[in-house]
Design an enzyme around this catalytic site. Sequence first.
Site, short mmCIF file in Angstrom:
data_model
loop_
_atom_site.label_atom_id
_atom_site.label_comp_id
_atom_site.label_asym_id
_atom_site.label_seq_id
_atom_site.Cartn_x
_atom_site.Cartn_y
_atom_site.Cartn_z
N SER A 99 0.84 -1.21 0.00
CA SER A 99 0.00 0.00 0.00
C SER A 99 0.87 1.25 0.00
CB SER A 99 -0.92 0.00 1.22
OG SER A 99 -1.67 1.20 1.26
N ASP A 156 1.16 -3.86 5.68
CA ASP A 156 0.35 -3.51 4.52
C ASP A 156 0.81 -4.23 3.27
OD1 ASP A 156 2.74 -2.21 4.38
OD2 ASP A 156 1.92 -0.34 3.59
#
Length: 430
Positions: free
Chosen positions: A289, A331
């Site tokens: 991300s 992430d």
Amino acid sequence: MTSKPTSSGSRLPTLRDALHRAQVSVTVLAVGLVGLVLTVMGLVALRAYAEHNTGLIARSMLYTVEASVVFHDGPAARDALALIATTEGVGTAVVFDTDGLVLAQWSRPPDTSLAWIQQPFERIFTPPPIVTPIVHRGHTVGTLLLTSHPGSMLAFLLKGVAGVLACLLASAMLARAIARRTFEDIVEPLRNLAHVAHAVRNERAFGVRLPPAEIAELNALGEDFNALLDELQAWQSQLQHENAKLAHKAAHDSLTGLPNRAHFEERLEQAIRDATVLHQRVAVLFIDSDRFKEINDQQGHASGDAVLIHTAARVRNLLRESDLVARLGGDEFAVMLAPVRDTDTARRLAEAILESMRKPIRLPGGTEAVSSLSIGIAVYPDHATNVRDLFDAADAAMYGAKRLGGDSQASAQATPAAPTLPPYSKEMSS
């Protein structure tokens, strides 16, 4: 229910054998004792009857031979003796005159067929001879000597013994029939119990149950055993459920519900082995991300969690059944495409993922945020030939996408020694 060998090699008797022996033994003993008692009582009664019957025969002969003795007519006396003795159980009949001389005599012919048993029987059970005076008008005119014949008593005794043996045989057959019914009522529930216990022990068949029994105690035992099986089955189901939950927790991420890194690597290794045999390709997409740390730090962990959950859901919705997405940690996510046609197919999927993440994500506070992704692509065997190298290649490609400014994808560099695969068949396409 078969017998089992002991440590010495001999086989223990079964419950059926033990009950059968006990039933037959009790029956034979009881009938034998009853037969013995009845035989002894019959012999005693028979001897008394023989003595009484001999006395009656003697009185009948006295009246018959009285006239012959008075007139000293030997042939007439003998005919009178034969008239009665031949139809009664008389062995010998002798008439003496007043001087003690034999006036007439009658003897039954000997029976040679039963001589071997008749002689000892005669010594034991035949009543003693009867000696009776012959009286005419108050004067003794002679004497009658009478002995009974043991043949009639022996025949009666043999019939009695035959009756006792027949009774013993009938009782044994009846006892066998009753024992068989008893065996079914007792042994069959125990046999069922042994079979169920064996199935539970060796096959873990906790779903089997014992049928009702005809005997109250055995039926109660079966009901208690079934209740125990119910508890064991419930415990087994609960244990299996707990084990399944633990196994799922061990292999999946608790936040997103996706498989974790260990499970992903295991599946990827299996997919590479299959692809090697089938001459197919496997692609790995390494996803990171771009704005997760910013959203997590500025808007809180709940918002960061929402970003991760939405990212996992959007990626999962774009995959086939044979594909797999996992959360590697933080992430970072990974996608396995197996099989895949070529690197272009992986790029098209990566573009679809990037496009889906360009839509805003609703956060817990009611605000919205867009979290773009950076995706690195590596394909087996074009970029690597094992799991670790394939991961490293995809990771390196992801950092290349990061350097492009994020919200982009990049492919790994092909290795010089990458093998050439045959053209991809239609069955390999998504």
